[in-house]
Design a protein around this motif. Sequence first.
Motif, PDB file in Angstrom:
ATOM      1  N   TRP A  41       0.820  -1.226   0.000  1.00  0.00           N
ATOM      2  CA  TRP A  41       0.000   0.000   0.000  1.00  0.00           C
ATOM      3  C   TRP A  41       0.849   1.268   0.000  1.00  0.00           C
ATOM      4  CZ3 TRP A  41      -4.357  -1.103   4.192  1.00  0.00           C
ATOM      5  CH2 TRP A  41      -5.042  -2.274   3.828  1.00  0.00           C
ATOM      6  N   LYS A  42       2.128   1.135   0.276  1.00  0.00           N
ATOM      7  CA  LYS A  42       3.035   2.300   0.351  1.00  0.00           C
ATOM      8  C   LYS A  42       2.469   3.325   1.333  1.00  0.00           C
ATOM      9  CE  LYS A  42       4.696   1.177  -4.213  1.00  0.00           C
ATOM     10  NZ  LYS A  42       5.342   1.609  -5.433  1.00  0.00           N
ATOM     11  N   MET A  43       2.673   4.625   1.093  1.00  0.00           N
ATOM     12  CA  MET A  43       2.193   5.625   2.055  1.00  0.00           C
ATOM     13  C   MET A  43       0.809   6.126   1.615  1.00  0.00           C
ATOM     14  SD  MET A  43       4.276   8.805   3.721  1.00  0.00           S
ATOM     15  CE  MET A  43       3.962  10.025   2.467  1.00  0.00           C
TER      16      MET A  43
ATOM     17  N   GLY B  39      14.216  -3.809   0.929  1.00  0.00           N
ATOM     18  CA  GLY B  39      14.969  -3.556  -0.294  1.00  0.00           C
ATOM     19  C   GLY B  39      14.132  -3.001  -1.427  1.00  0.00           C
ATOM     20  N   HIS B  40      12.945  -2.478  -1.106  1.00  0.00           N
ATOM     21  CA  HIS B  40      12.153  -1.861  -2.177  1.00  0.00           C
ATOM     22  C   HIS B  40      12.962  -0.723  -2.794  1.00  0.00           C
ATOM     23  CE1 HIS B  40       9.027   0.272  -4.298  1.00  0.00           C
ATOM     24  NE2 HIS B  40       8.313  -0.827  -4.220  1.00  0.00           N
ATOM     25  N   SER B  41      12.821  -0.529  -4.093  1.00  0.00           N
ATOM     26  CA  SER B  41      13.654   0.477  -4.770  1.00  0.00           C
ATOM     27  C   SER B  41      13.416   1.874  -4.196  1.00  0.00           C
ATOM     28  CB  SER B  41      13.384   0.471  -6.269  1.00  0.00           C
ATOM     29  OG  SER B  41      12.044   0.820  -6.515  1.00  0.00           O
TER      30      SER B  41
ATOM     31  N   TYR C 159      11.069  -9.419  -8.027  1.00  0.00           N
ATOM     32  CA  TYR C 159      11.778  -8.704  -9.089  1.00  0.00           C
ATOM     33  C   TYR C 159      10.910  -7.530  -9.516  1.00  0.00           C
ATOM     34  CZ  TYR C 159      13.409  -7.305 -13.671  1.00  0.00           C
ATOM     35  OH  TYR C 159      13.827  -6.553 -14.737  1.00  0.00           O
ATOM     36  N   GLU C 160      11.426  -6.343  -9.288  1.00  0.00           N
ATOM     37  CA  GLU C 160      10.683  -5.135  -9.633  1.00  0.00           C
ATOM     38  C   GLU C 160      11.573  -4.217 -10.466  1.00  0.00           C
ATOM     39  OE1 GLU C 160       7.249  -4.481  -6.674  1.00  0.00           O
ATOM     40  OE2 GLU C 160       8.996  -3.466  -5.869  1.00  0.00           O
ATOM     41  N   PRO C 161      11.447  -4.303 -11.794  1.00  0.00           N
ATOM     42  CA  PRO C 161      12.215  -3.361 -12.612  1.00  0.00           C
ATOM     43  C   PRO C 161      11.761  -1.941 -12.258  1.00  0.00           C
ATOM     44  CG  PRO C 161      10.644  -4.636 -13.967  1.00  0.00           C
ATOM     45  CD  PRO C 161      10.558  -5.169 -12.579  1.00  0.00           C
TER      46      PRO C 161
ATOM     47  N   ILE D 187       7.803   0.521 -12.083  1.00  0.00           N
ATOM     48  CA  ILE D 187       7.074   0.781 -10.835  1.00  0.00           C
ATOM     49  C   ILE D 187       6.317   2.097 -10.926  1.00  0.00           C
ATOM     50  CG2 ILE D 187       7.301   1.250  -8.357  1.00  0.00           C
ATOM     51  CD1 ILE D 187       9.684  -0.630  -8.295  1.00  0.00           C
ATOM     52  N   GLY D 188       5.001   2.000 -10.832  1.00  0.00           N
ATOM     53  CA  GLY D 188       4.154   3.188 -10.799  1.00  0.00           C
ATOM     54  C   GLY D 188       4.147   3.965 -12.102  1.00  0.00           C
ATOM     55  N   THR D 189       4.676   3.372 -13.167  1.00  0.00           N
ATOM     56  CA  THR D 189       4.796   4.101 -14.426  1.00  0.00           C
ATOM     57  C   THR D 189       3.730   3.676 -15.434  1.00  0.00           C
ATOM     58  OG1 THR D 189       6.281   2.399 -15.270  1.00  0.00           O
ATOM     59  CG2 THR D 189       7.309   4.310 -14.228  1.00  0.00           C
TER      60      THR D 189
ATOM     61  N   GLY E  48       5.638  -4.193 -10.584  1.00  0.00           N
ATOM     62  CA  GLY E  48       5.834  -3.063 -11.500  1.00  0.00           C
ATOM     63  C   GLY E  48       4.666  -2.964 -12.440  1.00  0.00           C
ATOM     64  N   SER E  49       3.687  -2.098 -12.063  1.00  0.00           N
ATOM     65  CA  SER E  49       2.491  -1.874 -12.890  1.00  0.00           C
ATOM     66  C   SER E  49       1.758  -3.171 -13.234  1.00  0.00           C
ATOM     67  CB  SER E  49       2.839  -1.083 -14.148  1.00  0.00           C
ATOM     68  OG  SER E  49       3.393   0.177 -13.779  1.00  0.00           O
ATOM     69  N   CYS E  50       1.750  -4.086 -12.296  1.00  0.00           N
ATOM     70  CA  CYS E  50       0.958  -5.310 -12.486  1.00  0.00           C
ATOM     71  C   CYS E  50      -0.495  -4.966 -12.196  1.00  0.00           C
ATOM     72  CB  CYS E  50       1.469  -6.386 -11.525  1.00  0.00           C
ATOM     73  SG  CYS E  50       0.672  -7.978 -11.774  1.00  0.00           S
TER      74      CYS E  50
ATOM     75  N   ILE F  18       2.202  -5.997  -5.657  1.00  0.00           N
ATOM     76  CA  ILE F  18       1.316  -5.063  -6.343  1.00  0.00           C
ATOM     77  C   ILE F  18       1.255  -3.741  -5.590  1.00  0.00           C
ATOM     78  CG2 ILE F  18      -0.989  -4.844  -7.380  1.00  0.00           C
ATOM     79  CD1 ILE F  18       0.503  -7.532  -8.044  1.00  0.00           C
ATOM     80  N   GLY F  19       1.542  -2.642  -6.256  1.00  0.00           N
ATOM     81  CA  GLY F  19       1.459  -1.329  -5.626  1.00  0.00           C
ATOM     82  C   GLY F  19       0.090  -0.713  -5.870  1.00  0.00           C
ATOM     83  N   GLY F  20       0.024   0.185  -6.838  1.00  0.00           N
ATOM     84  CA  GLY F  20      -1.196   0.945  -7.119  1.00  0.00           C
ATOM     85  C   GLY F  20      -2.470   0.108  -7.165  1.00  0.00           C
ATOM     86  N   ALA F  21      -2.426  -1.012  -7.864  1.00  0.00           N
ATOM     87  CA  ALA F  21      -3.645  -1.811  -8.043  1.00  0.00           C
ATOM     88  C   ALA F  21      -4.068  -2.535  -6.763  1.00  0.00           C
ATOM     89  CB  ALA F  21      -3.453  -2.816  -9.188  1.00  0.00           C
TER      90      ALA F  21
HETATM   91  P1  PGA Z   1       3.153  -0.525  -8.811  1.00  0.00           P
HETATM   92  O1  PGA Z   1       4.196  -0.713  -7.584  1.00  0.00           O
HETATM   93  O2  PGA Z   1       2.333  -1.784  -8.873  1.00  0.00           O
HETATM   94  O3  PGA Z   1       2.332   0.669  -8.411  1.00  0.00           O
HETATM   95  O4  PGA Z   1       3.963  -0.301 -10.035  1.00  0.00           O
HETATM   96  C1  PGA Z   1       4.783  -1.963  -7.324  1.00  0.00           C
HETATM   97  C2  PGA Z   1       5.705  -1.825  -6.143  1.00  0.00           C
HETATM   98  O5  PGA Z   1       6.390  -0.811  -6.039  1.00  0.00           O
HETATM   99  O6  PGA Z   1       5.781  -2.735  -5.278  1.00  0.00           O
END
Ligand code: PGA
Length: 252
Positions: free
Chosen positions: A10-12, A96-98, A168-170, A174-176, A213-215, A234-237
């Motif tokens: 969920w990040k911040m 270790g998140h980017s 593995y998160e290129p 991420i978020g792009t 990464g934008s999954c 999964i971030g945003g979604a």
């Molecule tokens: P994203 O983020 O799904 O919003 O690209 C993934 C993450 O940073 O873990």
Amino acid sequence: MREKIVAGNWKMNTTIREGKKLTEDILRGIESVPAGITLVVAPPFTHLSSVSGILKDRNTPGLAAQNCASADKGAFTGEVSAAMLASVPCQYVILGHSERREYYGETSEILLEKIQRALENGLRPIFCVGEVLEERESDMHFQVVSSQLREVLFRLDPDDFKKVIVAYEPVWAIGTGKTATSEQAQEMHAFIRAFLAESFGDLAESTPILYGGSCKPSNAAELFARPDVDGGLIGGASLKADDFLAIAGSFA
Ligand code: PGA
């Protein structure tokens, strides 16, 4: 069969009230998630107790923190220790998140400390690796990812390594909105597994390697169909219960 995991970072984002609602919405739809898929949610620190209360007595979703301190305890204002997280109880911690590497200067040395604190306290690390765009464009991605793995995971005992989940998160994805193709993901996941096997032999066969990464619901099925893609971070979604559940429902 390797463990299949879909974890929501969920990040911040979200207030406690919103986070509780998101958790309840996920639980409401959880029947749609195929048996054998482990769901994990990673809310902000402030929400962990409330979310844990909602998840009580359930096997899934598991609960993850998004970070932990490298030190055990003591005079480290603002830090949250692995023991504190285990006492919530959390079962996992993202390390270790980017975004942590880039904005908070987390080096491999620091991450090794963090992973050790997590493991000592019975938490399973979700260890993130991945290259930035320039590194991919200059064909350095395998080298970058192998260094990230070698500098941290290769220092672990096999018994500890067994508990690790790799993501593995290129960074360029991420978020792009720009996802790695399933070919790119599979190629890197197979590389990661083979590389881990150099140090840990057959144990690497059981390591869950998640893609991040934008999954989203529209691309998860294709990614998860690949033999070395064992789920997603999964971030945003993950902030929309329906999307998160749809992603978890994307395993063939
Ligand atoms: P994203 O983020 O799904 O919003 O690209 C993934 C993450 O940073 O873990």
